[in-house]
Design an enzyme around this catalytic site. Structure first.
Site, PDB file in Angstrom:
ATOM      1  N   LYS A  11       3.342  50.010  27.100  1.00  0.00           N
ATOM      2  CA  LYS A  11       4.641  49.459  26.701  1.00  0.00           C
ATOM      3  C   LYS A  11       5.068  49.967  25.308  1.00  0.00           C
ATOM      4  O   LYS A  11       4.251  50.560  24.587  1.00  0.00           O
ATOM      5  CB  LYS A  11       4.541  47.929  26.738  1.00  0.00           C
ATOM      6  N   TYR A  51      10.794  43.260  37.000  1.00  0.00           N
ATOM      7  CA  TYR A  51      10.434  41.915  36.563  1.00  0.00           C
ATOM      8  C   TYR A  51      11.248  40.848  37.308  1.00  0.00           C
ATOM      9  O   TYR A  51      11.542  39.783  36.742  1.00  0.00           O
ATOM     10  CB  TYR A  51      10.614  41.788  35.047  1.00  0.00           C
ATOM     11  N   ASN A 114       2.708  42.895  24.717  1.00  0.00           N
ATOM     12  CA  ASN A 114       1.280  42.845  25.053  1.00  0.00           C
ATOM     13  C   ASN A 114       0.723  44.163  25.576  1.00  0.00           C
ATOM     14  O   ASN A 114      -0.139  44.194  26.439  1.00  0.00           O
ATOM     15  CB  ASN A 114       1.005  41.684  26.022  1.00  0.00           C
ATOM     16  N   HIS A 117       1.186  47.202  31.006  1.00  0.00           N
ATOM     17  CA  HIS A 117       1.482  46.605  32.316  1.00  0.00           C
ATOM     18  C   HIS A 117       0.521  47.191  33.348  1.00  0.00           C
ATOM     19  O   HIS A 117       0.207  48.378  33.297  1.00  0.00           O
ATOM     20  CB  HIS A 117       2.918  46.933  32.759  1.00  0.00           C
ATOM     21  N   GLU A 128       5.660  49.718  42.928  1.00  0.00           N
ATOM     22  CA  GLU A 128       5.933  50.117  41.542  1.00  0.00           C
ATOM     23  C   GLU A 128       5.792  51.629  41.359  1.00  0.00           C
ATOM     24  O   GLU A 128       6.561  52.249  40.622  1.00  0.00           O
ATOM     25  CB  GLU A 128       5.013  49.341  40.595  1.00  0.00           C
TER      26      GLU A 128
HETATM   27  N1  UDP Z   1       6.055  37.637  29.324  1.00  0.00           N
HETATM   28  C1  UDP Z   1       6.607  36.991  28.203  1.00  0.00           C
HETATM   29  N2  UDP Z   1       6.413  35.642  28.047  1.00  0.00           N
HETATM   30  C2  UDP Z   1       5.715  34.886  28.957  1.00  0.00           C
HETATM   31  C3  UDP Z   1       5.176  35.540  30.094  1.00  0.00           C
HETATM   32  C4  UDP Z   1       5.369  36.903  30.236  1.00  0.00           C
HETATM   33  O1  UDP Z   1       7.245  37.633  27.382  1.00  0.00           O
HETATM   34  O2  UDP Z   1       5.579  33.663  28.767  1.00  0.00           O
HETATM   35  C5  UDP Z   1       6.231  39.087  29.483  1.00  0.00           C
HETATM   36  C6  UDP Z   1       4.970  39.872  29.099  1.00  0.00           C
HETATM   37  O3  UDP Z   1       5.352  41.102  28.516  1.00  0.00           O
HETATM   38  C7  UDP Z   1       4.335  40.080  30.456  1.00  0.00           C
HETATM   39  C8  UDP Z   1       5.566  40.336  31.312  1.00  0.00           C
HETATM   40  O4  UDP Z   1       6.526  39.398  30.832  1.00  0.00           O
HETATM   41  O5  UDP Z   1       3.418  41.150  30.460  1.00  0.00           O
HETATM   42  C9  UDP Z   1       5.359  40.159  32.804  1.00  0.00           C
HETATM   43  O6  UDP Z   1       4.837  38.866  33.062  1.00  0.00           O
HETATM   44  P1  UDP Z   1       3.729  38.670  34.161  1.00  0.00           P
HETATM   45  O7  UDP Z   1       3.603  37.185  34.381  1.00  0.00           O
HETATM   46  O8  UDP Z   1       3.994  39.512  35.352  1.00  0.00           O
HETATM   47  O9  UDP Z   1       2.374  39.125  33.408  1.00  0.00           O
HETATM   48  P2  UDP Z   1       1.482  40.454  33.542  1.00  0.00           P
HETATM   49  O10 UDP Z   1       1.438  40.819  35.005  1.00  0.00           O
HETATM   50  O11 UDP Z   1       2.114  41.518  32.688  1.00  0.00           O
HETATM   51  O12 UDP Z   1       0.133  40.049  33.013  1.00  0.00           O
HETATM   52 MG    MG Z   2       2.941  41.032  36.342  1.00  0.00          MG
END
Ligand code: UDP
Ligand code: MG
Length: 135
Positions: A11, A51, A114, A117, A128
């Site tokens: 990212k 997303y 974070n 992805h 994806e």
């Molecule tokens: N995210 C955020 N706040 C939250 C949860 C998610 O900003 O409370 C963002 C974060 O960058 C995350 C992305 O949205 O990686 C996608 O969320 P997901 O639940 O799919 O988590 P991931 O699969 O990335 O672990």
């Molecule tokens: Mg995810």
């Protein structure tokens, strides 16, 4: 267990902080292969697709701002059990729950920004990869 392909994306914070090399090393150390990679700058429409499961959350506008703030490195990563294996290597979504030794545990300073992805299922990995690589 099977050879799988997963969609990994470093990212904008990872690129901006100069952490791509360290993160790629961890992926290669685990014996996964990077079979394709490209730098790209994302725009809102593709993020709405990618997303879709969180597009109605209050943090979504901030997430779009962050994810469009600079280039990402999109990758296809292949290996034994790569989908789940990469999720383990990445660590938990919530940065305060990401264990030390994982990529997020060691590098992420917030839940939104974070670092990385990774697809959460074999089915989503194929979707994806098609979305970002067209194959
Ligand atoms: N995210 C955020 N706040 C939250 C949860 C998610 O900003 O409370 C963002 C974060 O960058 C995350 C992305 O949205 O990686 C996608 O969320 P997901 O639940 O799919 O988590 P991931 O699969 O990335 O672990
Ligand atoms: Mg995810």
């Amino acid at each position: 267990m099977a050879i799988e392909r997963t969609y990994i994306m470093l990212k904008p914070d990872c690129v901006e902080r100069g952490l791509m090399g360290q993160v790629i090393s961890r992926i290669e150390n685990k014996n996964y292969r990077i079979v394709d990679a490209k730098m790209m700058t994302l725009e809102e429409p593709v993020l709405r697709e990618h997303y879709a499961h969180i597009a109605d959350k209050p943090f979504f506008p901030d997430l779009v701002r962050y994810m469009t703030s600079g280039p990402v490195l999109a990758m296809i990563v292949e290996g034994e059990n790569a989908v789940k294996g990469m999720r383990i290597l990445m660590g938990a979504t919530k940065f305060e729950e990401a264990t030390a030794g994982t990529i997020r545990g060691d590098f992420a300073c917030s839940t939104s920004e974070n670092i990385i992805h990774g697809s959460d299922s074999v089915e989503n990995a194929e979707i994806e990869i098609r979305r970002f690589f067209g194959c």
